[in-house]
Design a protein around this motif. Structure first.
Motif, PDB file in Angstrom:
ATOM      1  N   GLN A 165      -4.005  10.711   4.678  1.00 26.07           N
ATOM      2  CA  GLN A 165      -4.661  11.968   4.327  1.00 26.07           C
ATOM      3  C   GLN A 165      -4.704  12.892   5.526  1.00 26.07           C
ATOM      4  O   GLN A 165      -4.438  14.094   5.416  1.00 26.07           O
ATOM      5  CB  GLN A 165      -6.074  11.713   3.807  1.00 26.07           C
ATOM      6  N   ALA A 182       0.838  -1.205   0.000  1.00 26.19           N
ATOM      7  CA  ALA A 182       0.000   0.000   0.000  1.00 26.19           C
ATOM      8  C   ALA A 182       0.874   1.257   0.000  1.00 26.19           C
ATOM      9  O   ALA A 182       0.570   2.233  -0.693  1.00 26.19           O
ATOM     10  CB  ALA A 182      -0.923  -0.003   1.218  1.00 26.19           C
ATOM     11  N   GLN A 228       0.924   4.083  -3.076  1.00 21.32           N
ATOM     12  CA  GLN A 228       0.325   5.357  -2.682  1.00 21.32           C
ATOM     13  C   GLN A 228       0.958   6.527  -3.436  1.00 21.32           C
ATOM     14  O   GLN A 228       2.173   6.581  -3.591  1.00 21.32           O
ATOM     15  CB  GLN A 228       0.501   5.563  -1.173  1.00 21.32           C
ATOM     16  N   TRP A 258      -5.601   2.984   6.353  1.00 24.02           N
ATOM     17  CA  TRP A 258      -4.296   3.493   5.924  1.00 24.02           C
ATOM     18  C   TRP A 258      -4.467   4.771   5.088  1.00 24.02           C
ATOM     19  O   TRP A 258      -3.802   5.775   5.336  1.00 24.02           O
ATOM     20  CB  TRP A 258      -3.545   2.411   5.151  1.00 24.02           C
ATOM     21  N   SER A 259      -5.384   4.739   4.127  1.00 22.40           N
ATOM     22  CA  SER A 259      -5.609   5.904   3.272  1.00 22.40           C
ATOM     23  C   SER A 259      -6.089   7.108   4.073  1.00 22.40           C
ATOM     24  O   SER A 259      -5.616   8.229   3.883  1.00 22.40           O
ATOM     25  CB  SER A 259      -6.634   5.585   2.184  1.00 22.40           C
ATOM     26  N   THR A 260      -7.022   6.872   4.977  1.00 20.49           N
ATOM     27  CA  THR A 260      -7.537   7.948   5.814  1.00 20.49           C
ATOM     28  C   THR A 260      -6.432   8.522   6.694  1.00 20.49           C
ATOM     29  O   THR A 260      -6.327   9.736   6.865  1.00 20.49           O
ATOM     30  CB  THR A 260      -8.692   7.430   6.696  1.00 20.49           C
ATOM     31  N   THR A 317      -0.834  13.320   1.366  1.00 22.92           N
ATOM     32  CA  THR A 317      -1.354  13.172   0.002  1.00 22.92           C
ATOM     33  C   THR A 317      -2.063  14.456  -0.404  1.00 22.92           C
ATOM     34  O   THR A 317      -2.425  15.282   0.435  1.00 22.92           O
ATOM     35  CB  THR A 317      -2.350  11.996  -0.091  1.00 22.92           C
ATOM     36  N   LYS A 321      -8.354   1.029   3.831  1.00 20.13           N
ATOM     37  CA  LYS A 321      -9.155   2.246   3.980  1.00 20.13           C
ATOM     38  C   LYS A 321      -8.649   3.071   5.165  1.00 20.13           C
ATOM     39  O   LYS A 321      -8.522   4.291   5.075  1.00 20.13           O
ATOM     40  CB  LYS A 321     -10.625   1.868   4.184  1.00 20.13           C
TER      41      LYS A 321
END
Length: 127
Positions: A120, A80, A84, A115-117, A125, A113
């Motif tokens: 951010q 991930a 990214q 990880w992405s949050t 990002t 999910k």
């Protein structure tokens, strides 16, 4: 997918630095520490630091007693990280991700999910 050597964080001094100086962000069962790179702490001296991100994952045996499961989680998070799209204007930065007990029960989708949050929220990002 294996995390390339140039992106790995290794060594007790590096981890201590991140625990002491890193800014902490939390999302569910994941905790991220972000700090400016301190290349003098690395065993090998990198030639080029421009825009370099390094990443480490800490998964204690409290998350899962089985090393196979911990390593699988680590590989998924490494993948991930590599996929990214981080901001292009980031200075050399080190990231340390800690998984809390219960993270092993998360589905892959929920783990990614979170990880992405988390990244951010840390401002790493564009989106």
């Amino acid at each position: 997918m294996v995390l390339p050597q140039r992106h790995r964080l290794r060594g007790r001094g590096v981890f201590d630095y991140l625990y002491q100086r890193g800014q902490r962000f939390q999302q569910g069962l994941l905790q991220l520490r972000v700090a400016d790179a301190a290349p003098q702490l690395l065993r090998e001296q990198p030639v080029e630091l421009e825009g370099e991100l390094r990443f480490g994952v800490v998964i204690s045996s409290k998350v899962s007693k089985r090393a196979v499961k911990r390593n699988r989680l680590r590989r998924r998070l490494h993948e991930a990280f590599l996929r990214q799209a981080f901001r292009s204007d980031l200075p050399p930065t080190w990231l340390l991700l800690n998984l809390r007990p219960g993270a092993a029960e998360l589905s892959d989708d929920n783990l990614l999910k979170e990880w992405s949050t988390l990244i951010q929220r840390a401002g790493l990002t564009d989106s």
